[in-house]
Enzyme design. Sequence first.
Site, PDB file in Angstrom:
ATOM      1  N   ALA A  48      -4.099   2.794   5.220  1.00  0.00           N
ATOM      2  CA  ALA A  48      -2.576   1.880   5.715  1.00  0.00           C
ATOM      3  C   ALA A  48      -3.048   0.460   5.253  1.00  0.00           C
ATOM      4  CB  ALA A  48      -2.633   2.061   6.796  1.00  0.00           C
ATOM      5  N   ASP A 101      -9.484   6.256  10.471  1.00  0.00           N
ATOM      6  CA  ASP A 101      -9.906   6.225  12.041  1.00  0.00           C
ATOM      7  C   ASP A 101      -9.674   7.059  13.353  1.00  0.00           C
ATOM      8  OD1 ASP A 101     -10.151   4.054  14.329  1.00  0.00           O
ATOM      9  OD2 ASP A 101      -8.695   2.770  14.056  1.00  0.00           O
TER      10      ASP A 101
HETATM   11  N1  AR6 Z   1     -12.722  10.472   5.325  1.00  0.00           N
HETATM   12  C1  AR6 Z   1     -12.725   9.802   4.304  1.00  0.00           C
HETATM   13  N2  AR6 Z   1     -12.442   9.100   4.307  1.00  0.00           N
HETATM   14  C2  AR6 Z   1     -10.771   9.367   4.387  1.00  0.00           C
HETATM   15  C3  AR6 Z   1     -10.471   9.782   5.516  1.00  0.00           C
HETATM   16  C4  AR6 Z   1     -12.207  10.664   5.737  1.00  0.00           C
HETATM   17  N3  AR6 Z   1     -11.713  11.500   6.550  1.00  0.00           N
HETATM   18  N4  AR6 Z   1      -9.245   9.691   5.766  1.00  0.00           N
HETATM   19  C5  AR6 Z   1      -8.695   9.420   5.629  1.00  0.00           C
HETATM   20  N5  AR6 Z   1      -9.506   8.022   4.893  1.00  0.00           N
HETATM   21  P1  AR6 Z   1      -7.218   3.747   5.579  1.00  0.00           P
HETATM   22  P2  AR6 Z   1      -7.250   0.898   6.261  1.00  0.00           P
HETATM   23  C6  AR6 Z   1      -9.299   6.895   3.144  1.00  0.00           C
HETATM   24  O1  AR6 Z   1      -5.345   3.899   6.141  1.00  0.00           O
HETATM   25  O2  AR6 Z   1      -6.329   0.896   5.337  1.00  0.00           O
HETATM   26  C7  AR6 Z   1      -5.762   3.161  10.539  1.00  0.00           C
HETATM   27  O3  AR6 Z   1      -4.204   3.487  11.061  1.00  0.00           O
HETATM   28  C8  AR6 Z   1      -7.971   7.564   2.350  1.00  0.00           C
HETATM   29  O4  AR6 Z   1      -7.786   8.288   1.428  1.00  0.00           O
HETATM   30  O5  AR6 Z   1      -7.669   4.939   7.088  1.00  0.00           O
HETATM   31  O6  AR6 Z   1      -8.304   0.221   6.260  1.00  0.00           O
HETATM   32  C9  AR6 Z   1      -6.682   1.745  11.282  1.00  0.00           C
HETATM   33  O7  AR6 Z   1      -6.696   2.409  13.127  1.00  0.00           O
HETATM   34  C10 AR6 Z   1      -8.142   5.805   2.649  1.00  0.00           C
HETATM   35  O8  AR6 Z   1      -8.863   5.705   1.410  1.00  0.00           O
HETATM   36  O9  AR6 Z   1      -8.182   2.472   6.828  1.00  0.00           O
HETATM   37  C11 AR6 Z   1      -6.166   0.560  10.890  1.00  0.00           C
HETATM   38  O10 AR6 Z   1      -5.233  -0.106  11.655  1.00  0.00           O
HETATM   39  C12 AR6 Z   1      -9.444   5.050   2.765  1.00  0.00           C
HETATM   40  O11 AR6 Z   1      -9.757   6.165   3.515  1.00  0.00           O
HETATM   41  C13 AR6 Z   1      -5.572   1.306   9.580  1.00  0.00           C
HETATM   42  O12 AR6 Z   1      -5.405   2.764   9.669  1.00  0.00           O
HETATM   43  C14 AR6 Z   1      -8.963   4.272   4.203  1.00  0.00           C
HETATM   44  O13 AR6 Z   1      -7.220   4.026   4.685  1.00  0.00           O
HETATM   45  C15 AR6 Z   1      -6.584   0.549   8.438  1.00  0.00           C
HETATM   46  O14 AR6 Z   1      -6.317   0.613   7.203  1.00  0.00           O
END
Ligand code: AR6
Length: 180
Positions: free
Chosen positions: A132, A40
Amino acid sequence: MEKKIGKGIIRLKKGDITNEKVDAIVNAANSSLMGGGGVDGAIHRRGGRKILEECKEIVKNLPGRFLPSGKAVITSGGDLDARYVIHTVGPIWRGGKDREAETLRKCYISSLELGKNKGLKELSFPSISTGAFGYPIDLAAEVAINAVADFLKDNEMIVNFVLFDDRTFNAYKEKLNRVS
Ligand code: AR6
């Protein structure tokens, strides 16, 4: 890795979803739609203010001013190469007894339906909820791959999963190997 499924294709890539040049990338957002960390944060940083402004407009008109988990909305891609960003809110993992799988499936299906209704042909997803929000990767990969595979039975689309690390990539690869 890629596999033909039904009328479409599922592709797995390792990398950063903000580099995708596709019709739409999907954001793993939170209910406020005001940005956050993880994917995000990366999308809003690279996509610029325009995406946040559009999110604010959308939220203003939602009941309770938040987007419930499992639902999806769409904005422009701002400064990104992707034309659109589809924002969906995954479930927070609470041990598996809080309908997490059902909600996670809804994230994928509602994002795909939104893309379909916009006439989009190629979408890229991150691994929703497995950062997260703490959803175990193996379980999330199964829900994600099955949801997309079911959608592709009746719909022609290219669906990419853009996965950030080896562990996540391998979990999705294992699930994709098993679907037909
Ligand atoms: N490209 C692809 N995947 C990514 C990237 C990127 N640039 N950055 C991280 N990931 P998360 P959630 C991966 O935490 O669990 C946020 O604060 C990461 O390694 O991004 O759905 C929102 O505002 C993991 O495998 O999303 C919400 O509050 C995956 O993306 C909360 O986090 C998802 O990790 C959402 O949590």
